[in-house]
Design a protein around this motif. Structure first.
Motif, mmCIF file in Angstrom:
data_model
loop_
_atom_site.group_PDB
_atom_site.id
_atom_site.type_symbol
_atom_site.label_atom_id
_atom_site.label_comp_id
_atom_site.label_asym_id
_atom_site.label_seq_id
_atom_site.Cartn_x
_atom_site.Cartn_y
_atom_site.Cartn_z
ATOM 1 N N ALA A 136 -10.019 16.557 -15.693
ATOM 2 C CA ALA A 136 -10.566 15.838 -16.851
ATOM 3 C C ALA A 136 -11.919 15.199 -16.553
ATOM 4 N N ARG A 137 -12.552 15.582 -15.484
ATOM 5 C CA ARG A 137 -13.776 14.940 -15.014
ATOM 6 C C ARG A 137 -14.870 14.857 -16.076
ATOM 7 N N GLN A 138 -15.161 15.957 -16.713
ATOM 8 C CA GLN A 138 -16.299 15.981 -17.648
ATOM 9 C C GLN A 138 -16.152 14.966 -18.784
ATOM 10 N N PRO A 139 -15.046 14.971 -19.520
ATOM 11 C CA PRO A 139 -14.936 13.947 -20.567
ATOM 12 C C PRO A 139 -14.826 12.522 -20.010
ATOM 13 N N LEU A 140 -14.260 12.379 -18.828
ATOM 14 C CA LEU A 140 -14.164 11.043 -18.223
ATOM 15 C C LEU A 140 -15.547 10.488 -17.912
ATOM 16 N N MET A 141 -16.439 11.338 -17.444
ATOM 17 C CA MET A 141 -17.784 10.899 -17.067
ATOM 18 C C MET A 141 -18.620 10.485 -18.278
ATOM 19 N N MET A 142 -18.246 10.929 -19.455
ATOM 20 C CA MET A 142 -19.037 10.625 -20.651
ATOM 21 C C MET A 142 -18.636 9.306 -21.302
ATOM 22 N N GLY A 143 -17.550 8.679 -20.834
ATOM 23 C CA GLY A 143 -17.035 7.517 -21.533
ATOM 24 C C GLY A 143 -17.377 6.190 -20.908
ATOM 25 N N ASP A 144 -17.209 5.144 -21.720
ATOM 26 C CA ASP A 144 -17.273 3.782 -21.213
ATOM 27 C C ASP A 144 -15.849 3.385 -20.800
ATOM 28 N N GLN A 145 -15.625 2.120 -20.518
ATOM 29 C CA GLN A 145 -14.310 1.695 -20.047
ATOM 30 C C GLN A 145 -13.214 2.014 -21.057
#
Length: 159
Positions: free
Chosen positions: A125-134
C-alpha cells in the motif's frame, strides 16, 4: 483414519485444542501488563512487536515510508494492533484470510510471519500511503485497500 480427524462429534474439542495451541503462542498480545526488562523497558509484548514492525522492519525495508509515518505521527498502535491481534481477519475477505493463516501457521508455530505480513501490507500500500496526511494515512491503514491476489502479500512476507 481421516474420518476420525473429521468427526463431527469432536468439532468442539478439536476447536478448543487448536485455539489453546494458538493462544499459547500469542497470549502476550492480549495482556496489558508490561514486563520490565533488564534495560528498564516496561512496554507490553504487543507494543514491542508493533514497534519492531514499524521502527525496525519498515525502517530497514523502506526508510522513506517510515519517515513519512514519523512526520505524520502514525504510530503502529493505531493500525497494527488490530492487524496483529485479529491475525488480519478484518483486513481481508475470509478466503484470503484462510490463505494468510495457512502461511502464518505453516511458517512457524511461533507466528513469526505475522510481523512480515504486516510489513508486506505496508509495502503493498506504499503509494497511496505516501500521498496522505496523518488522517488519510491512518484511514487507509484501518480500511486496507483491496488486494487482488493475497498471494502477493504472502510472497512479500516470505522473502
Amino acid at each position: 483414519e481421516m474420518l476420525v480427524l473429521l468427526d463431527a462429534a469432536a468439532v468442539e474439542a478439536d476447536a478448543y485444542v487448536l485455539f489453546s495451541a494458538l493462544m499459547s503462542t500469542c497470549h502476550l498480545w492480549f495482556e496489558n501488563t508490561a514486563h520490565i526488562t533488564h534495560d528498564g523497558d516496561n512496554s507490553t509484548a504487543l507494543a514491542k512487536k508493533l514497534e519492531r514492525i514499524q521502527d525496525r522492519l519498515l525502517k530497514k525495508e523502506d526508510p522513506v515510508l517510515h519517515a513519512h509515518f514519523q512526520k505524520h505521527s502514525v504510530a503502529p498502535q493505531l493500525y497494527a494492533l488490530r492487524w496483529v491481534r485479529l491475525l488480519f481477519s478484518r483486513e481481508f475477505p475470509l478466503l484470503d484470510v484462510l490463505v494468510l493463516w495457512d502461511a502464518i501457521l505453516a511458517y512457524s508455530p511461533n507466528l513469526d510471519l505475522v510481523d512480515y505480513v504486516a510489513l508486506s501490507m505496508l509495502l503493498v500500500a506504499r503509494q497511496p500511503l505516501m500521498m496522505g496526511d496523518q488522517t488519510s494515512t491512518i484511514g487507509l491503514l484501518l480500511n486496507f485497500p483491496h488486494v487482488s491476489d493475497i498471494h502477493l502479500i504472502v510472497q512479500k512476507a516470505l522473502f
